[in-house]
Design a protein around this motif. Structure first.
Motif, PDB file in Angstrom:
ATOM      1  N   ARG A 184      59.022  94.000   9.048  1.00  0.00           N
ATOM      2  CA  ARG A 184      57.971  94.676   9.814  1.00  0.00           C
ATOM      3  C   ARG A 184      58.562  95.453  10.989  1.00  0.00           C
ATOM      4  O   ARG A 184      58.099  96.552  11.313  1.00  0.00           O
ATOM      5  CB  ARG A 184      56.965  93.649  10.318  1.00  0.00           C
ATOM      6  CG  ARG A 184      56.134  93.014   9.218  1.00  0.00           C
ATOM      7  CD  ARG A 184      55.089  92.088   9.804  1.00  0.00           C
ATOM      8  NE  ARG A 184      54.280  91.455   8.768  1.00  0.00           N
ATOM      9  CZ  ARG A 184      53.203  90.739   9.021  1.00  0.00           C
ATOM     10  NH1 ARG A 184      52.810  90.547  10.279  1.00  0.00           N
ATOM     11  NH2 ARG A 184      52.520  90.196   8.034  1.00  0.00           N
ATOM     12  N   ALA A 185      59.573  94.874  11.644  1.00  0.00           N
ATOM     13  CA  ALA A 185      60.210  95.566  12.761  1.00  0.00           C
ATOM     14  C   ALA A 185      60.858  96.862  12.299  1.00  0.00           C
ATOM     15  O   ALA A 185      60.766  97.898  12.985  1.00  0.00           O
ATOM     16  CB  ALA A 185      61.240  94.654  13.423  1.00  0.00           C
ATOM     17  N   GLU A 186      61.505  96.841  11.166  1.00  0.00           N
ATOM     18  CA  GLU A 186      62.152  98.046  10.652  1.00  0.00           C
ATOM     19  C   GLU A 186      61.137  99.139  10.352  1.00  0.00           C
ATOM     20  O   GLU A 186      61.379 100.321  10.605  1.00  0.00           O
ATOM     21  CB  GLU A 186      62.970  97.698   9.401  1.00  0.00           C
ATOM     22  CG  GLU A 186      64.199  96.848   9.715  1.00  0.00           C
ATOM     23  CD  GLU A 186      64.879  96.317   8.479  1.00  0.00           C
ATOM     24  OE1 GLU A 186      64.313  96.469   7.364  1.00  0.00           O
ATOM     25  OE2 GLU A 186      65.986  95.748   8.606  1.00  0.00           O
TER      26      GLU A 186
ATOM     27  N   GLU B  36      51.313  96.347  13.012  1.00  0.00           N
ATOM     28  CA  GLU B  36      51.976  96.082  11.745  1.00  0.00           C
ATOM     29  C   GLU B  36      53.127  95.085  11.911  1.00  0.00           C
ATOM     30  O   GLU B  36      53.547  94.449  10.949  1.00  0.00           O
ATOM     31  CB  GLU B  36      52.499  97.388  11.141  1.00  0.00           C
ATOM     32  CG  GLU B  36      51.401  98.368  10.743  1.00  0.00           C
ATOM     33  CD  GLU B  36      50.460  97.780   9.713  1.00  0.00           C
ATOM     34  OE1 GLU B  36      50.946  97.068   8.806  1.00  0.00           O
ATOM     35  OE2 GLU B  36      49.243  98.001   9.813  1.00  0.00           O
ATOM     36  N   VAL B  37      53.659  94.986  13.137  1.00  0.00           N
ATOM     37  CA  VAL B  37      54.664  93.948  13.416  1.00  0.00           C
ATOM     38  C   VAL B  37      53.961  92.598  13.534  1.00  0.00           C
ATOM     39  O   VAL B  37      54.311  91.630  12.882  1.00  0.00           O
ATOM     40  CB  VAL B  37      55.453  94.265  14.695  1.00  0.00           C
ATOM     41  CG1 VAL B  37      56.472  93.157  14.980  1.00  0.00           C
ATOM     42  CG2 VAL B  37      56.139  95.614  14.575  1.00  0.00           C
ATOM     43  N   HIS B  38      52.940  92.533  14.401  1.00  0.00           N
ATOM     44  CA  HIS B  38      52.069  91.362  14.493  1.00  0.00           C
ATOM     45  C   HIS B  38      50.810  91.769  15.255  1.00  0.00           C
ATOM     46  O   HIS B  38      50.905  92.415  16.306  1.00  0.00           O
ATOM     47  CB  HIS B  38      52.755  90.191  15.191  1.00  0.00           C
ATOM     48  CG  HIS B  38      52.025  88.891  14.986  1.00  0.00           C
ATOM     49  ND1 HIS B  38      50.851  88.595  15.632  1.00  0.00           N
ATOM     50  CD2 HIS B  38      52.296  87.825  14.189  1.00  0.00           C
ATOM     51  CE1 HIS B  38      50.429  87.404  15.257  1.00  0.00           C
ATOM     52  NE2 HIS B  38      51.286  86.914  14.382  1.00  0.00           N
TER      53      HIS B  38
ATOM     54  N   ASP C 138      61.700  88.947  18.678  1.00  0.00           N
ATOM     55  CA  ASP C 138      63.156  88.929  18.493  1.00  0.00           C
ATOM     56  C   ASP C 138      63.583  89.963  17.457  1.00  0.00           C
ATOM     57  O   ASP C 138      64.565  90.696  17.656  1.00  0.00           O
ATOM     58  CB  ASP C 138      63.614  87.541  18.046  1.00  0.00           C
ATOM     59  CG  ASP C 138      63.595  86.515  19.174  1.00  0.00           C
ATOM     60  OD1 ASP C 138      63.455  86.922  20.340  1.00  0.00           O
ATOM     61  OD2 ASP C 138      63.721  85.312  18.877  1.00  0.00           O
ATOM     62  N   ALA C 139      62.866  90.012  16.332  1.00  0.00           N
ATOM     63  CA  ALA C 139      63.207  90.964  15.269  1.00  0.00           C
ATOM     64  C   ALA C 139      62.983  92.399  15.733  1.00  0.00           C
ATOM     65  O   ALA C 139      63.777  93.300  15.423  1.00  0.00           O
ATOM     66  CB  ALA C 139      62.372  90.671  14.024  1.00  0.00           C
ATOM     67  N   TRP C 140      61.931  92.615  16.491  1.00  0.00           N
ATOM     68  CA  TRP C 140      61.632  93.953  17.020  1.00  0.00           C
ATOM     69  C   TRP C 140      62.762  94.431  17.917  1.00  0.00           C
ATOM     70  O   TRP C 140      63.223  95.565  17.808  1.00  0.00           O
ATOM     71  CB  TRP C 140      60.318  93.890  17.784  1.00  0.00           C
ATOM     72  CG  TRP C 140      59.846  95.174  18.380  1.00  0.00           C
ATOM     73  CD1 TRP C 140      59.036  96.104  17.803  1.00  0.00           C
ATOM     74  CD2 TRP C 140      60.128  95.655  19.709  1.00  0.00           C
ATOM     75  NE1 TRP C 140      58.796  97.139  18.675  1.00  0.00           N
ATOM     76  CE2 TRP C 140      59.459  96.888  19.849  1.00  0.00           C
ATOM     77  CE3 TRP C 140      60.880  95.166  20.774  1.00  0.00           C
ATOM     78  CZ2 TRP C 140      59.532  97.630  21.026  1.00  0.00           C
ATOM     79  CZ3 TRP C 140      60.945  95.907  21.940  1.00  0.00           C
ATOM     80  CH2 TRP C 140      60.278  97.126  22.055  1.00  0.00           C
ATOM     81  N   MET C 141      63.236  93.548  18.789  1.00  0.00           N
ATOM     82  CA  MET C 141      64.295  93.927  19.710  1.00  0.00           C
ATOM     83  C   MET C 141      65.615  94.118  18.985  1.00  0.00           C
ATOM     84  O   MET C 141      66.397  95.030  19.306  1.00  0.00           O
ATOM     85  CB  MET C 141      64.439  92.857  20.802  1.00  0.00           C
ATOM     86  CG  MET C 141      65.279  93.306  21.984  1.00  0.00           C
ATOM     87  SD  MET C 141      64.455  94.649  22.885  1.00  0.00           S
ATOM     88  CE  MET C 141      65.863  95.362  23.748  1.00  0.00           C
ATOM     89  N   ALA C 142      65.885  93.267  18.002  1.00  0.00           N
ATOM     90  CA  ALA C 142      67.142  93.372  17.264  1.00  0.00           C
ATOM     91  C   ALA C 142      67.239  94.693  16.506  1.00  0.00           C
ATOM     92  O   ALA C 142      68.332  95.232  16.318  1.00  0.00           O
ATOM     93  CB  ALA C 142      67.277  92.206  16.294  1.00  0.00           C
ATOM     94  N   ALA C 143      66.105  95.219  16.081  1.00  0.00           N
ATOM     95  CA  ALA C 143      66.096  96.464  15.313  1.00  0.00           C
ATOM     96  C   ALA C 143      65.916  97.702  16.192  1.00  0.00           C
ATOM     97  O   ALA C 143      65.954  98.825  15.678  1.00  0.00           O
ATOM     98  CB  ALA C 143      64.976  96.419  14.265  1.00  0.00           C
ATOM     99  N   ALA C 144      65.732  97.512  17.496  1.00  0.00           N
ATOM    100  CA  ALA C 144      65.480  98.639  18.393  1.00  0.00           C
ATOM    101  C   ALA C 144      66.689  99.572  18.473  1.00  0.00           C
ATOM    102  O   ALA C 144      67.827  99.118  18.423  1.00  0.00           O
ATOM    103  CB  ALA C 144      65.104  98.141  19.780  1.00  0.00           C
ATOM    104  N   PRO C 145      66.451 100.856  18.618  1.00  0.00           N
ATOM    105  CA  PRO C 145      67.578 101.783  18.817  1.00  0.00           C
ATOM    106  C   PRO C 145      68.207 101.569  20.181  1.00  0.00           C
ATOM    107  O   PRO C 145      67.586 100.977  21.076  1.00  0.00           O
ATOM    108  CB  PRO C 145      66.903 103.158  18.727  1.00  0.00           C
ATOM    109  CG  PRO C 145      65.486 102.915  19.121  1.00  0.00           C
ATOM    110  CD  PRO C 145      65.152 101.534  18.625  1.00  0.00           C
ATOM    111  N   PRO C 146      69.442 102.028  20.375  1.00  0.00           N
ATOM    112  CA  PRO C 146      70.067 101.886  21.696  1.00  0.00           C
ATOM    113  C   PRO C 146      69.262 102.639  22.762  1.00  0.00           C
ATOM    114  O   PRO C 146      68.686 103.705  22.490  1.00  0.00           O
ATOM    115  CB  PRO C 146      71.449 102.521  21.502  1.00  0.00           C
ATOM    116  CG  PRO C 146      71.682 102.521  20.027  1.00  0.00           C
ATOM    117  CD  PRO C 146      70.337 102.666  19.390  1.00  0.00           C
TER     118      PRO C 146
END
Length: 217
Positions: A24-26, A61-63, A95-103
């Motif tokens: 979902r994060a992606e 769509e993430v949550h 956590d997943a949202w942040m891990a997939a975030a762009p720089p």
């Protein structure tokens, strides 16, 4: 510019929360990339309301229970901040949202919880039409080493003029401003409102140092 939107539809229970959150994060970040030109245009026109529903729909769509804010960044021009409102069940999604975030770059930075303010003693809270400087907040902090928590009693001289709900708000606001949403949720245990200034109290910056030291152990 500070806007939180809550989506209240109940999410389906995922079989694999971690995998579902990652997928979902992606999807969100691909959609965010597509929306950026429209978002930039709205912010450039000082009309964030034009894109609030777009970002809310993407984040849902993430949550559905995540909230968001677009505000001024600490290092970048803008910050996109999402919040679980300290709900531990939403932590895999943030956590997943942040891990997939762009720089982060000069225009945008990203936060998966409400960050602390640089100096909470410079903040004044407007409540019930009155102003309450947080530099006047005093805290008694008791460290529970075995639990990794800090129990606190919070005092402000303005408590006497406030009703119960407003006192509660002025009790918790300084903690979030000082520690940020995530650290406060992780390390603050019992919270009490002190009606009188307690002895051996400390200020908010001293509380921040104490809690961060505990968190680093």
């Amino acid at each position: 510019m500070f806007k939180f939107l809550r989506r209240r539809e109940a999410p389906a229970e995922p079989v694999d929360v971690q995998a579902e959150a990652k997928a979902r994060a992606e999807v969100f970040w691909r959609r965010w990339d597509d929306l950026l030109p429209e978002i930039a245009g709205a912010l450039g026109d000082s009309a964030p309301e034009r894109i609030e529903s777009l970002v809310a729909d993407a984040l849902a769509e993430v949550h559905p229970d995540l909230t968001f804010a677009i505000e001024h960044g600490e290092q970048a021009v803008y910050a996109l901040v999402i919040s679980s409102q300290a709900d531990p069940e939403l932590r895999p999604y943030t956590d997943a949202w942040m891990a997939a975030a762009p720089p982060a770059d000069t225009l945008w930075e990203y936060h998966d919880s409400v960050p602390p303010v640089p100096d909470p003693t410079e903040v004044t809270v407007n409540l019930r039409g009155e102003k309450y400087p947080l530099e006047q907040v005093r805290v008694v902090a008791q460290v529970a080493e075995d639990e990794g928590l800090v129990d606190v009693a919070v005092y402000h001289p303005g408590f006497a003029a406030l009703d119960e709900n407003a006192r509660r708000a002025l009790t918790f606001l300084p903690l979030d401003a000082t520690l940020g949403e995530r650290l406060a949720a992780d390390r603050i245990g019992r919270v009490e409102t002190a009606e009188r200034e307690p002895e051996s109290s400390i200020g908010l910056l001293e509380l921040r140092e104490l809690v961060r030291e505990l968190d680093a152990r």
